[in-house]
Structures are given as C-alpha cells and as structure tokens.
Scaffold this active site. Structure first.
Site, mmCIF file in Angstrom:
data_model
loop_
_atom_site.group_PDB
_atom_site.id
_atom_site.type_symbol
_atom_site.label_atom_id
_atom_site.label_comp_id
_atom_site.label_asym_id
_atom_site.label_seq_id
_atom_site.Cartn_x
_atom_site.Cartn_y
_atom_site.Cartn_z
ATOM 1 N N HIS A 352 5.053 -33.240 37.626
ATOM 2 C CA HIS A 352 5.189 -34.094 38.813
ATOM 3 C C HIS A 352 5.561 -35.494 38.342
ATOM 4 C CE1 HIS A 352 1.188 -35.640 37.699
ATOM 5 N NE2 HIS A 352 0.846 -34.380 37.500
ATOM 6 N N GLU A 383 3.399 -29.825 32.082
ATOM 7 C CA GLU A 383 2.033 -29.313 31.932
ATOM 8 C C GLU A 383 1.897 -27.819 32.217
ATOM 9 O OE1 GLU A 383 -0.658 -30.588 35.150
ATOM 10 O OE2 GLU A 383 0.884 -32.040 35.729
ATOM 11 N N GLU A 413 -0.633 -30.875 28.604
ATOM 12 C CA GLU A 413 0.085 -31.782 29.511
ATOM 13 C C GLU A 413 0.444 -33.075 28.794
ATOM 14 O OE1 GLU A 413 -2.225 -33.042 32.950
ATOM 15 O OE2 GLU A 413 -0.404 -33.732 33.968
HETATM 16 N N1 GLY Z 1 -4.709 -34.098 36.734
HETATM 17 C C1 GLY Z 1 -3.912 -33.789 37.832
HETATM 18 C C2 GLY Z 1 -2.661 -33.161 37.415
HETATM 19 O O1 GLY Z 1 -2.494 -32.807 36.265
HETATM 20 O O2 GLY Z 1 -1.758 -33.032 38.183
HETATM 21 MN MN MN Z 2 -3.489 -33.621 34.580
HETATM 22 MN MN MN Z 3 -0.548 -33.687 36.022
#
Ligand code: GLY
Ligand code: MN
Ligand code: MN
Length: 432
Positions: A352, A383, A413
C-alpha cells in the site's frame, strides 16, 4: 527536521491552482474521548496537516483562490487561559496568522458567520464528506442556502465536489523533505526491530518486546507507534491484526513483529519474522525462504512505469508455485491464481502507499482494467506473507494441510521509495 512553512505554502498553491474558482474546506481531526472526559492522544487529520502544519483540534482551513483578499483562511480555537490549564497550549488567533501563513485567522466560533464570504462567489465547494456528520451537515446547509439563492444571484456554488481525486495525487508524490522524514521514521523503525530481535527469547512475553520497540520509537523523538504494534508469536502470527501481545514466547516459536514508528506524522511500516530461539524448524525455514523469495521478486518489480498490480501479482505467483511444490496446493497454477485458491494461505494485498497515513492517500486503480503507474516519489510497502492457521480451511478441491505445517505465520515487509532509476529500500537496515 520538519516541513518548512514555504513547503506548506507551496502545497496550498499547488492545490489552489487546481480548484480555480472553487473553495476548498478542510477540517481538523476531532478529539477522541474515551469516557468520563479522558482523552486519547490527539492525532491530526492528515489532509489538514499536509496543507497547514497546524496541530490542533477544532480548526478549519479554507482555500479560496478567487477571493480578492483572503486565499488561505484559518479558523482556530482562541486562547483561553483557563481551558489551556486543562487541555494544553493553544496557538490562538494572533499567533496562527504569523506562524501558519494564513491571510486571515478567525476564532472557530465565527465559522458559521464568516464562511459564506468565501463561498458566495465560488463555483463549487471542494469538500470530502468525512466521518463528522455534524460538520458534513454544516457544509451541506451552507451549500443549500446558496442553491436557494441561485435564481436571484446567478452565481455561487452549484456543487459539492469530493476533494480527494484532485488533491490526493499531490500527496502521493513525496517531496524531498517528506522523504527525509520517512527516512527518519524508517531508520528508527529498523533500530527498534533490531533491538526486538536481540531481546526476544523463550520465556519473555510479547508485550515486553512491544515495550522495547515503543521505547525506541519515543526515545528517538518519534510520536509513537504508527499503528498498534503487532507482536505475534507462534500461531498468533496467523492473525493479521493481532495486537493483544499477551503470550509468553516458547522455544520453537516464530515471532512476527509488524511495527512502525511515526515521526512528525510520517510513518514506517515494517514486518520481520524470526525464530525466538535463533533457529528455524524445517517447515518454518522452507516457508520463510519462500516468502523471502516472493518479496525479492516483488521488490524487483517496483520500477517507475510499472503498473501498481505488478509486484503483487509477482508475489502471488512465487508463493503459489512454492505452495504447489510443497504439495500444500494442487492443480494448475493459472487456475489457482484465477480462482484465488491460495487465499487461505495469503489473504491480503502485497502493499500500500505509505506516508502521512500508514495506508496513505491515493488511488491504486483507475477503473477495473487500469492500474496506477509507479512514479518517482511514490513510497509503498512490499509485504508478502504466508499464514497457516491451526484451523486453516483449504479452498474447494484443495487438500487438507498436514499438521506439521500448521500454526506458522510469516510476513516480511519493507518500505520502498520509487526512484528515477528503480527503487530504494528504505528499511534495509533491519536484516532479513
Ligand atoms: N501494519 C499495517 C500494514 O502492514 O498494513
Ligand atoms: Mn505492517
Ligand atoms: Mn503495511
């Protein structure tokens, strides 16, 4: 290190150039009250902050580029010695004008009376209908009054248009000052993950690891966690948003930590997964290497000009092929992907946008077929993960998952900046 007043001004100018004869209205965040008057820590609205740098509640910013005298108008809480004794310092009307570059500042109590001055000659109101229904109603009521007067006046706002489609593309491309702040947030984030890896061991509790992480965020000048820190050992790692962080870690566990520092409202968002006692079991290692390979290949697809879905599709393909090779999925890879039969193992997207919001402003798609193209200045997460919960239910026609694979959750991530040449991994300081 912070955003300079000139940059806030440039941001407003950039937006005002788009709204022409429109008037744009932005509201600060409200105070969140727990109960019996106890307040949560205040978190400013990101759109409001991006345009003003003003960090108080009960404030409204108006941009009226067509107005002959006042193009940037602020409404703020007036100073009040008694209230400030209880709820903290306020900037106040006089200081807001000089410190925040507004053409005029009014006490928030005058909003009703003064707002029509900035709406009466605009052709539309730019406003994002938000969660504050009472404020939405206020704006709609002003608009309705002008609509009623339209036959007589022949001018005034004929529409309320959502601000986000013209405004958020601007937030999506990060300036060099924003990139520096995200570098700071991600550097602190990596330091915290490295500390967590040293600290975690069998017998310690997840919340103790959380405390180490959040100590590092705050002691480095961060505002705190960008989102509730996820410290998930053993099968807890299969719960995507596990935030209880109450379990005692055991020998043989993997520990998944998804935690990021918020620095001047800019965020890091990093996940690392590692064995608490220092070595993987065979199944953990196989799955970890598969997720890592998916992430490597996905990261390689983060290039300017590539469509946004490319790195996700790449990660899915690597993960699915790996799960087929292990016998955890059976059948044709194309069909498994098309029918999303991998979803019991991998149920979220691969990334995102990241910025002032953890899931930052900006669209991913332009209609069903067309994806946003990656551009220099975009910042995003990559991620991928695999989650094999103790009670995993295979997709239709897929085999039951053997016991030895269950209870393993892995996510890796990183945060990437898209550059002219390709990308930069901002979170490389936390080893994988
Ligand atoms: N920690 C929220 C995400 O990885 O989107
Ligand atoms: Mn995250
Ligand atoms: Mn994230």
């Amino acid at each position: 290190m912070t955003i300079k007043p000139t940059e806030y001004r440039d941001r407003r100018e950039q937006l005002m150039a788009k709204i022409g004869k429109g008037t744009a209205i932005f509201r600060s965040a409200s105070l969140a009250v727990m109960h019996h008057d106890v307040e949560y820590a205040f978190r400013q609205d990101s759109d409001f902050y991006y345009l003003t740098g003003f960090n108080e509640t009960e404030a409204v910013a108006v941009l009226a580029p067509h107005h002959p005298e006042h193009r940037f108008i602020l409404f703020v809480q007036p100073r009040d010695a008694e209230k400030e004794t209880w709820t903290g310092y306020r900037v106040g009307v006089e200081r807001a004008k000089e410190q925040f570059g507004a053409d005029i500042v009014y006490p928030i109590g005058e909003l009703e009376e003064k707002l029509p001055e900035y709406l009466k000659n605009c052709d539309r109101i730019y406003y994002h209908l938000g969660r504050d229904k009472a404020f939405n109603d206020t704006i709609i009521a002003h608009w309705q009054r002008f609509i009623a007067q339209y036959p007589k006046r022949g001018c005034g706002p004929i529409a309320i248009e959502d601000t986000n489609p013209i405004f958020h593309p601007q937030r999506q491309i990060k300036s060099s000052a924003e990139i520096e702040l995200i570098r700071k947030a991600t550097a602190i984030t990596c330091e915290a993950h490295n500390r967590a890896r040293e600290f975690a061991k069998p017998g310690r509790y997840e919340y103790q690891v959380q405390a180490e992480i959040e100590h590092i965020f705050r002691s480095n000048g961060g505002l705190g966690p960008a989102y509730p820190s996820i410290v998930a050992s053993g099968a807890n790692a299969c719960i995507l948003h596990y935030i209880e962080n109450t379990r005692q870690m055991q020998d043989g566990d993997l520990l998944l930590i998804d935690a990021g520092c918020c620095y001047d409202y800019y965020n890091g968002d990093v996940t690392r997964t590692f064995p608490v006692s220092g070595s993987f079991t065979k199944q953990q290692q196989i799955l970890y290497e598969l997720v890592l390979e998916a992430q490597h290949q996905a990261i390689a697809r983060v290039q300017p000009g590539n469509p946004y879905n490319d790195f996700h599709d790449t990660a899915v393909r690597v993960l699915v092929q790996g799960l087929i090779d292990l016998g955890l999925l059976v059948g044709d890879i194309e069909e498994i992907i098309k029918e999303k039969k991998y979803k019991p193992f991998y149920m979220h997207g691969t990334g995102h946008w990241l910025g002032l919001d953890v899931h930052d402003a900006g669209v991913y798609q332009h209609g069903e077929e067309t994806w946003q193209t990656l551009q220099p200045g975009h910042i995003l997460t990559v991620e991928p993960g695999i989650y094999i919960g103790p009670d995993i239910k295979p997709a239709e026609g897929q085999p039951e998952v053997p016991e030895e694979w269950r209870g393993i959750g892995i996510r890796i991530e990183d945060n990437l900046l898209v550059t002219e040449q390709g990308h930069e991994v901002l979170t490389a300081a936390a080893p994988k």
